[in-house]
Design a protein around this motif. Structure first.
Motif, short mmCIF file in Angstrom:
data_model
loop_
_atom_site.label_atom_id
_atom_site.label_comp_id
_atom_site.label_asym_id
_atom_site.label_seq_id
_atom_site.Cartn_x
_atom_site.Cartn_y
_atom_site.Cartn_z
N LYS A 135 1.06 -1.19 -0.15
CA LYS A 135 -0.19 -0.05 -0.21
C LYS A 135 1.04 1.17 -0.08
O LYS A 135 0.72 2.37 -0.71
N VAL A 191 0.90 3.87 -2.71
CA VAL A 191 0.69 5.62 -2.49
C VAL A 191 1.95 6.36 -2.80
O VAL A 191 1.71 7.41 -3.49
N VAL A 249 1.79 6.71 -6.62
CA VAL A 249 0.86 7.38 -7.00
C VAL A 249 1.23 9.09 -6.94
O VAL A 249 0.72 10.09 -7.59
N GLY A 258 4.15 10.00 -6.97
CA GLY A 258 5.13 10.67 -7.74
C GLY A 258 6.39 9.93 -7.58
O GLY A 258 7.49 10.41 -8.23
N VAL A 265 1.28 -0.61 -9.12
CA VAL A 265 0.67 0.59 -8.36
C VAL A 265 -0.79 0.37 -8.37
O VAL A 265 -1.66 0.66 -7.40
N VAL A 266 -1.48 -0.52 -9.59
CA VAL A 266 -2.87 -0.60 -9.43
C VAL A 266 -3.32 -1.63 -8.55
O VAL A 266 -4.63 -1.26 -7.74
N PHE A 279 -5.52 -0.13 -5.70
CA PHE A 279 -6.80 0.07 -5.73
C PHE A 279 -7.63 -1.14 -5.14
O PHE A 279 -8.79 -1.27 -5.12
N TYR A 301 -7.90 -8.33 -19.10
CA TYR A 301 -7.21 -9.02 -18.00
C TYR A 301 -7.19 -10.54 -18.35
O TYR A 301 -8.33 -11.18 -18.66
N ASN A 338 -7.82 3.99 -13.64
CA ASN A 338 -6.12 3.66 -13.41
C ASN A 338 -5.31 4.26 -14.75
O ASN A 338 -4.23 4.70 -14.95
N LEU A 363 -1.49 5.11 -14.25
CA LEU A 363 -1.22 3.74 -13.63
C LEU A 363 -0.99 2.77 -14.29
O LEU A 363 -0.15 1.62 -13.81
N ASP A 364 -1.61 2.73 -15.29
CA ASP A 364 -1.66 1.48 -16.14
C ASP A 364 -1.69 1.81 -17.58
O ASP A 364 -2.16 2.75 -17.84
N GLU A 375 6.64 3.01 -17.68
CA GLU A 375 6.28 3.04 -16.51
C GLU A 375 7.02 4.36 -15.82
O GLU A 375 6.25 5.38 -15.24
N SER A 382 5.28 7.82 -14.94
CA SER A 382 5.44 8.40 -13.38
C SER A 382 5.82 9.83 -13.35
O SER A 382 5.38 10.60 -12.81
N ARG A 438 2.81 11.94 -14.56
CA ARG A 438 1.87 11.95 -13.36
C ARG A 438 2.33 12.83 -12.36
O ARG A 438 1.54 13.42 -11.70
N LYS A 439 3.59 12.91 -11.93
CA LYS A 439 4.09 13.77 -10.77
C LYS A 439 3.55 15.10 -11.18
O LYS A 439 3.94 15.90 -12.24
N PHE A 494 -4.47 12.21 -6.58
CA PHE A 494 -5.48 11.08 -6.52
C PHE A 494 -6.16 11.43 -5.27
O PHE A 494 -5.59 11.51 -4.23
N PHE A 523 -8.68 8.43 -2.86
CA PHE A 523 -9.11 7.09 -2.54
C PHE A 523 -10.15 6.98 -1.91
O PHE A 523 -10.50 7.82 -1.04
N ASN A 536 -5.95 5.86 1.72
CA ASN A 536 -4.37 5.49 1.28
C ASN A 536 -3.27 6.70 1.84
O ASN A 536 -2.51 7.06 1.13
#
Lengths: 789, 232
Positions: free
Chosen positions: A313, A317, A320, A322, A403-404, A407, B14, B52, B57-58, B77, B81, B84-85, B90, B92, B96
């Protein structure tokens, strides 16, 4: 950023105390073992190497050929050093030096037994011991001089400013005074020869009873040379090969030069070739140290990956918000480094506390070299290695967490990581099995050697040093003791029975193949020797006063010697030893006068006690204390000038196995440690498995499972792994131990029961460890666990 | 208005050893800068999978994904990343937060990874904490806070780096109605200030805060409703 890592790590440690302490304690134990072994290895590797220009110093050694066997020795003729120096310009310095002996020194009222040796004039220029007072070149230049260590000087004089002072040595044949010509700084601990004094070799050489030193045919003292910088020792070595043959016709000796600094570690020769030596112990313990450290690192890896679900986790986090993979790897590595640093500090404290015991065990005087930068560099390197090794797998595994998964409510460990974890535990237990089986075999072998029938009875056999009037008036001493009921028998010999003492290949007999030579040990003994030692007479008679002349002209031999002498001539009744024809008056059963590493050698016993300096007294064991004190008072009343010196033969014999006994002791402690660390890991891992299986346990309980059956659910995860490890470990240890045992000429068989015994021990320990931890989880109310799920 | 998010024929599968499931099938959506979009649908319809991918994230199996005008569907990735930064925040359902870090440290985390200078970091963290009315709890650990407070910390963390987009996955799912209401008002406020918000939710009430609702079913977009039309 690192502050953040530091903070989160510390808070994580506080939160997961059990895991943290298992990691810390496990790594600390591993590092503790590694540091102790490291100190020992360091001390072994530095042994005798600290002298200036030691790389130019070579020992002159001999290969002696006997039939198909080559016997290699450091014993050389007493004339060799000077002759080499005269003959070869590349020899800058050369010195003869003797074995160490204890002598009585007197200064005013002080009487001290000091340990030292005789050495040639160049000795202190070859071995550049730091000198406190005096002149290195002159210190041994006259036979009235003596060199003392400052420690010895302080013991005798109370201080070390003693240049020019006189000190008296008392010997059987009289007193000699010496002038202190140099005082050495206290000896470094990394010298295997720890002594109090050095006397000039010339003094020894000139003694009337040492005329044998003047003969090229006799070997005894050591010879050491310092070659000049430009010379190639291998060329020199091949030049001197037949140096002795040229001076002693018929000699079987091939001379060679060998680097002095290598002799300590690489001192074993077989068939004329260098074949290991103490370096084997250094390698063995380096491997053990590395194993223990790796096992500790494996614990860390296992526990870290086992708690990865909890960390997933956090990883998610961080990603997520960064964090890149590199930053996460950095975080986990710095976390493991942090634990390692704590463990390292803890380990240093442990080392400091246990070093005296370890020193005692290894017969060394090691200390932690806090003042040496090199030590700290090495320490930091070990910590880095450990921290990175321990942290590598968790770091790469955890940072790769998708990272998924954040969730989703739960992330299951992938099969790869489960297999890796199982593989690591298997590896740990393979090592543990090897160490346990190894320890049992080593212990068996040492015990076998110590309890073997040696061909003589070493129990209640006292060895007394004959000096002064005791040597002159031995008969009086013997008569006085014969009246004591505690004394069963007494005799004397020039041979201590502790390794080779005086041997010769110059033995011949009728019909002997001229190409056949064998090395015979020669013991010069007195009447009653056979009875005192408890030899078994298998043929003929003992030396007897009734047949005085026959006895003096005859000889007793052992079975091995008899077999050699009669191999060509079954009816042989006599042989020639050192030029004298001797009649074989009796044959005794073979006996060991060397360690079990060697075969039982042929021995000749001659009735000639004139130089006997060892008395053997067989006592009865009813009241040992009283017996020894009456031996002492009898000896001291006859010989008031010399202190009473004695030892027990069973202890002397055990001392021949010092290295083996030490190996077995150390192996024992390290295998206990390995088991302990492995079980720590098992403890942590089982607590995680129990945690993961909370739901399964809950469901099983609801369905009516007993505590025992639930324990088995958790145990079965491990038992199979442990069984597989034992099978692999047993195979490996069988192979390793066979090769170790092959070092012994007489050895125990590798008995099959060693393996199931070790297996059962490991299984019980593993089962108990897991059960201990798993039991707690079986006691949880299923209602609460199922509700959480 | 320019698109912040645009997907073209997005597909995600999947696969396990035995079965292959289509999580997203031919998804074509556009989300404009400053929009507040809710994604709804039954469990397992692909809402979170879509979030995601939108949140970088995916990666999708196929199709195109434009984020701030950049085609990012096949980004590694590492590249995702980096993008994303600072660009995406996010929020949740289960907050988290990192349990071992205090409120302040949790909020500070994105700025640490952005290597923001410490003075600036302090100023911005304090600013968002004050805004979220959580300043007095700055040195507490997440477990010491109520659910509503934890979610306010999570929102503070999501906005501290001033991202262009906030992705919220059931942000009120673990909260009582009063706290849920507060969180929704905060998101609305952020949206009014210009932040694009994409929110996955089961709650029609929460979805009412959005300008637009995208309904998913079995991995496909079934309807798109403009809120005003939804209310009609």
């Amino acid at each position: 950023m690192y502050k953040n890592y530091f903070k989160i790590a510390l808070r994580g440690f506080a939160k997961h105390r059990l895991t943290f302490f298992i990691n810390l304690f496990g790594l600390a134990l591993g590092l503790w073992a590694a540091i102790l072994i490291g100190l020992w290895v360091r001390s072994e590797l530095n042994m005798n190497r600290e002298f200036a220009e030691i790389d130019q110093v070579y020992r002159i050694m001999e290969h002696q050929r006997y039939g198909s066997d080559i016997f290699t020795t450091t014993s050389t003729p007493g004339l060799l050093a000077n002759a080499l120096k005269e003959e070869y310009p590349e020899v800058e310095r050369a010195a003869t030096y003797s074995w160490n002996e204890k002598n009585l020194f007197v200064k005013d009222e002080k009487r001290l037994n000091l340990n030292g040796f005789y050495a040639g004039e160049d000795y202190l220029s070859i071995f550049q011991y730091p000198i406190m007072h005096g002149d290195r070149d002159r210190a041994l230049s006259d036979k009235s001089y003596i060199v003392l260590t400052s420690t010895a000087a302080e013991r005798i004089f109370g201080h070390s400013h003693v240049l020019g002072e006189t000190i008296t040595m008392k010997e059987t044949e009289g007193e000699h005074s010496f002038i202190v010509q140099a005082v050495l700084e206290p000896l470094a601990h990394d010298l295997d020869n720890q002594f109090d004094y050095i006397l000039p070799y010339q003094f020894m050489f000139d003694k009337p009873y040492n005329s044998w030193l003047h003969d090229w045919g006799n070997n005894g003292p050591s010879t050491v040379v310092k070659l000049n910088k430009e010379s190639d020792y291998q060329v020199f070595s091949s030049n001197i090969q037949s140096f002795i043959k040229e001076r002693n016709e018929g000699s079987n000796i091939v001379l060679f030069a060998y680097p002095h600094q290598d002799l300590y570690l690489f001192g074993r020769f077989a068939d004329g070739m260098q074949q290991g030596g103490r370096i084997e112990y250094v390698k063995l313990f380096s491997i053990i140290g590395l194993f223990v450290l790796i096992i500790a690192c494996i614990n860390f890896m296992n526990l870290s990956t086992a708690k990865s679900q909890k960390r997933a986790k956090e990883v998610g986090v961080r990603k997520v918000v960064g964090a890149e993979k590199g930053a996460l790897i950095g975080q986990f590595l710095s976390e493991s480094l942090m634990v390692t640093v704590f463990a390292g500090m803890f380990a240093l404290v442990l080392v400091q506390l246990t070093l005296p015991i370890f020193n005692n065990l290894t017969d060394k005087t090691m200390r932690i070299p806090y003042d040496e930068g090199v030590f700290w560099m090495q320490f930091i390197c070990v910590l880095l290695f450990t921290g990175l090794l321990a942290g590598s797998y968790p770091a790469f595994y955890l940072s790769a967490t998708k990272v998924v998964s954040v969730f989703r409510s739960t992330a299951k460990s992938g099969s790869a990581v489960v297999w890796a974890r199982k593989g690591l535990v298997t590896f740990q237990f393979i090592l543990a099995t090897i160490l346990i089986v190894g320890t049992v075999v080593v212990y068996q072998q040492i015990n076998y050697a110590l309890k073997q029938n040696l061909g003589y009875d070493k129990d209640q056999l006292v060895l007394i040093q004959l000096e002064g009037k005791l040597m002159e008036n031995f008969e009086m001493f013997k008569n006085a003791l014969s009246n004591h009921f505690e004394v069963n028998a007494i005799s004397r010999s020039n041979h201590s029975m502790m390794g080779r003492n005086s041997s010769s290949g110059n033995i011949s007999w009728e019909g002997k193949d001229p190409d056949f030579t064998a090395l015979f040990e020669i013991m010069r003994v007195d009447y009653d020797y056979i009875e005192t030692m408890g030899f078994e007479l298998i043929k003929g008679t003992d030396f007897s006063r009734d047949k005085g002349a026959d006895s003096i002209q005859g000889a007793l031999i052992n079975r091995r010697a008899y077999e050699l002498i009669t191999q060509d001539h079954p009816e042989a009744v006599s042989f020639n030893v050192l030029g004298d024809e001797r009649e074989i008056i009796g044959v005794v059963e073979n006996f060991h006068f060397q360690s079990f590493h060697q075969l039982m050698e042929p021995v000749i016993l001659l009735l000639d006690p004139s130089y006997a300096n060892h008395a053997f007294v067989k006592v009865n064991a009813v009241d040992m204390q009283n017996t020894m004190s009456s031996l002492q008072s009898t000896a001291e009343s006859l010989n008031p000038d010399f202190p009473f010196q004695y030892s027990f033969m069973d202890e002397n014999y055990a001392r021949m196995y010092r290295d083996d006994v030490r190996t077995s002791e150390l192996a024992k402690y390290f295998s206990i440690l390995t088991i302990l660390i492995s079980c720590l890991g098992l403890l942590g891992l089982s607590s995680h498995i129990a945690e993961q299986k909370t739901k399964e346990i809950g469901i099983r309980k609801v369905l009516g499972a007993s505590t025992f059956s639930i324990l088995n659910v958790i145990n079965k995860e491990f038992i199979l792994i442990v069984v597989i490890s034992i099978i692999i470990g047993s195979g490996l240890s069988y192979w390793l131990m066979q090769s170790w045992l092959s070092n012994f000429a007489y050895r125990v068989d590798f008995a099959w029961w060693f393996i199931p015994m070790a297996a059962v021990a490991i299984l019980i320990i593993a089962y108990m460890t897991v059960t201990l931890q798993a039991y707690k989880s079986t006691q949880i109310n299923p209602a609460s666990t199922l509700k959480i799920e | 208005m320019e698109n912040t998010i645009k997907t073209v024929n997005l597909k995600k599968l999947y696969a396990t050893e035995e079965v292959e499931t289509t999580a997203l099938d031919e998804i074509n959506i556009e989300i404009k800068k400053g929009e507040f979009v809710a994604i709804m649908g039954p469990s397992g319809c692909g809402k979170s999978t879509l979030l995601n991918i939108i949140g970088l994230l995916d990666n999708p199996e196929s199709g195109e994904y434009f984020f701030l005008g950049e085609e990012v569907a096949n980004y590694s990735e590492r590249k995702r990343s980096q993008l994303r930064k600072g660009n995406i925040g996010f929020v949740f359902q289960s907050f988290n937060l990192i349990d071992e870090l205090t409120v302040y440290e949790n909020v500070e985390l994105p700025l640490l990874y952005l290597k923001t200078p410490s003075d600036e970091r302090k100023r911005r963290v304090e600013e968002v904490l004050s805004r979220m009315h959580i300043m007095h709890r700055r040195d507490h650990f997440p477990q010491q806070l109520s659910g509503g407070q934890q979610q306010r910390v999570a929102i503070a963390r999501a906005i501290v780096a001033k991202p262009a987009v906030i992705l919220a996955d059931e942000p009120t799912g673990n909260l009582d109605s009063a706290n849920g209401e507060e969180v929704m008002r905060l998101l609305e406020e952020l949206n009014n200030e210009g932040t694009t918000i994409v929110m996955v939710t089961h709650s029609p009430h929460d979805a009412n805060y959005a300008h637009r609702i995208i309904n998913l079913f079995d991995g496909k977009v079934v309807t798109e409703n403009i809120r005003e039309q939804f209310h009609v």
